[in-house]
Design a protein around this motif. Structure first.
Motif, short mmCIF file in Angstrom:
data_model
loop_
_atom_site.label_atom_id
_atom_site.label_comp_id
_atom_site.label_asym_id
_atom_site.label_seq_id
_atom_site.Cartn_x
_atom_site.Cartn_y
_atom_site.Cartn_z
N UNK A 38 0.83 -1.20 0.00
CA UNK A 38 0.00 0.00 0.00
C UNK A 38 0.87 1.25 0.00
N UNK A 39 1.95 1.23 0.76
CA UNK A 39 2.86 2.37 0.81
C UNK A 39 3.49 2.62 -0.55
N UNK A 40 3.90 1.53 -1.21
CA UNK A 40 4.48 1.64 -2.55
C UNK A 40 3.48 2.21 -3.54
N UNK A 41 2.23 1.72 -3.45
CA UNK A 41 1.20 2.16 -4.38
C UNK A 41 0.93 3.66 -4.25
N UNK A 42 0.78 4.14 -3.03
CA UNK A 42 0.50 5.56 -2.82
C UNK A 42 1.69 6.43 -3.24
N UNK A 43 2.90 5.98 -2.92
CA UNK A 43 4.09 6.73 -3.30
C UNK A 43 4.20 6.82 -4.82
N UNK A 44 3.89 5.72 -5.51
CA UNK A 44 3.94 5.69 -6.97
C UNK A 44 2.90 6.62 -7.57
N UNK A 45 1.70 6.62 -7.03
CA UNK A 45 0.65 7.51 -7.53
C UNK A 45 1.01 8.98 -7.34
N UNK A 46 1.56 9.29 -6.18
CA UNK A 46 1.92 10.68 -5.91
C UNK A 46 3.02 11.17 -6.84
N UNK A 47 3.92 10.27 -7.24
CA UNK A 47 5.01 10.65 -8.13
C UNK A 47 4.62 10.62 -9.60
N UNK A 58 -6.71 19.00 -20.53
CA UNK A 58 -8.06 19.49 -20.28
C UNK A 58 -8.64 20.23 -21.47
N UNK A 59 -7.79 20.77 -22.32
CA UNK A 59 -8.28 21.52 -23.48
C UNK A 59 -8.87 20.60 -24.55
N UNK A 60 -8.57 19.32 -24.45
CA UNK A 60 -9.10 18.38 -25.44
C UNK A 60 -10.59 18.17 -25.22
N UNK A 61 -11.22 17.56 -26.17
CA UNK A 61 -12.68 17.41 -26.11
C UNK A 61 -13.13 16.55 -24.94
N UNK A 62 -12.22 15.69 -24.43
CA UNK A 62 -12.60 14.82 -23.32
C UNK A 62 -12.68 15.57 -21.99
N UNK A 63 -12.14 16.77 -21.95
CA UNK A 63 -12.19 17.55 -20.72
C UNK A 63 -11.31 16.97 -19.63
N UNK A 64 -11.71 17.20 -18.38
CA UNK A 64 -10.91 16.75 -17.25
C UNK A 64 -11.18 15.28 -16.93
N UNK A 65 -10.53 14.43 -17.67
CA UNK A 65 -10.64 13.00 -17.45
C UNK A 65 -9.29 12.48 -16.97
N UNK A 66 -9.31 11.79 -15.85
CA UNK A 66 -8.13 11.08 -15.38
C UNK A 66 -8.28 9.64 -15.83
N UNK A 67 -7.37 9.21 -16.69
CA UNK A 67 -7.47 7.87 -17.26
C UNK A 67 -6.20 7.08 -16.96
N UNK A 68 -6.36 5.96 -16.27
CA UNK A 68 -5.24 5.14 -15.82
C UNK A 68 -5.37 3.73 -16.39
N UNK A 69 -4.24 3.19 -16.80
CA UNK A 69 -4.19 1.80 -17.26
C UNK A 69 -3.31 1.00 -16.30
N UNK A 81 -4.73 -0.13 -7.83
CA UNK A 81 -6.14 0.07 -8.18
C UNK A 81 -6.91 0.69 -7.02
N UNK A 82 -6.78 0.11 -5.84
CA UNK A 82 -7.54 0.61 -4.68
C UNK A 82 -7.14 2.03 -4.33
N UNK A 83 -5.83 2.31 -4.34
CA UNK A 83 -5.37 3.66 -3.97
C UNK A 83 -5.68 4.67 -5.07
N UNK A 84 -5.67 4.24 -6.33
CA UNK A 84 -6.01 5.16 -7.43
C UNK A 84 -7.46 5.62 -7.31
#
Length: 201
Positions: A38-47, A58-69, A81-84
């Motif tokens: 969990x610590x690794x996951x949160x650290x990775x997301x923050x970085x 945000x200027x694209x037609x999709x707007x403010x979409x956060x998309x993660x794979x 996944x859980x921390x995202x």
């Protein structure tokens, strides 16, 4: 003072009191249980600078979409996944998460990762889709594909429009060699669908 060879039967921390062999010993330190995954996951997301990347697009037609794979849903993939889901929800943003996993248990039997996660986290997997303003919920799609064969090609072709929104990719397949190989392959897949999209445009 406890002797070095004294056998410790119980080591429990409650309200700043250390309980050893039934004796209460005052101490002035806190005990915290560290979950490395969990610590690794949160650290990775923050970085990952995910919100900065989202604002750039945000200027694209999709707007403010956060998309993660996320490729691979083992121990670390689950924590990503859980921390995202927790970290990336914000008013005015829409959160999309795409999960690629070729479910197979140690006995070689095919598994359904979505159903496994639903059993573990029903409150996460069954949460409603985002509303019109993207202020509630999130959109998770699970894709059954093997990152080491042609099923990955088929996935990127079939889900091209959705995957083109991706801003950050996390590859968590359990070993550095696999992670590097698949990261390079996913980059190649993105290069291909971006080129096809640009040519079509």
């Amino acid at each position: 003072k406890l002797e070095k060879d004294e056998r410790i039967i119980e080591d429990v921390y409650k309200s700043g009191i250390k309980v050893i062999d039934g004796l209460n010993i005052e101490n002035d330190f806190d005990i915290r249980r560290i979950d490395c995954a969990a610590d690794f996951a949160m650290d990775t997301l923050e970085k990952s600078h995910i919100f900065e990347l989202c604002k750039m697009n945000a200027a694209k037609k999709d707007g403010k979409i956060i998309s993660i794979l996320i490729a691979g849903v083992g121990k670390f993939g689950k924590e990503i996944l859980k921390n995202a889901i927790w970290y990336c929800q914000a008013p005015g943003y829409k959160l999309e998460i795409n999960v690629i996993d070729y479910g197979m248990n140690k006995q070689g039997v095919k598994t359904d990762i979505k159903e496994i996660l639903r059993h573990e986290w029903p409150e996460i997997i069954d949460k409603p889709q985002p509303d019109a303003d993207g202020e509630e919920g999130y959109d998770i799609k699970f894709f059954d594909a093997n990152c080491f064969d042609s099923s990955l090609d088929k996935l990127f072709k079939a889900q091209k429009e959705r995957l083109l929104k991706t801003q950050v990719v996390f590859v968590t397949l359990g070993s550095d060699d696999k992670n590097i190989d698949v990261a390079l392959e996913i980059r190649r897949q993105f290069d291909r669908i971006i080129e096809l999209h640009d040519n079509k445009a």
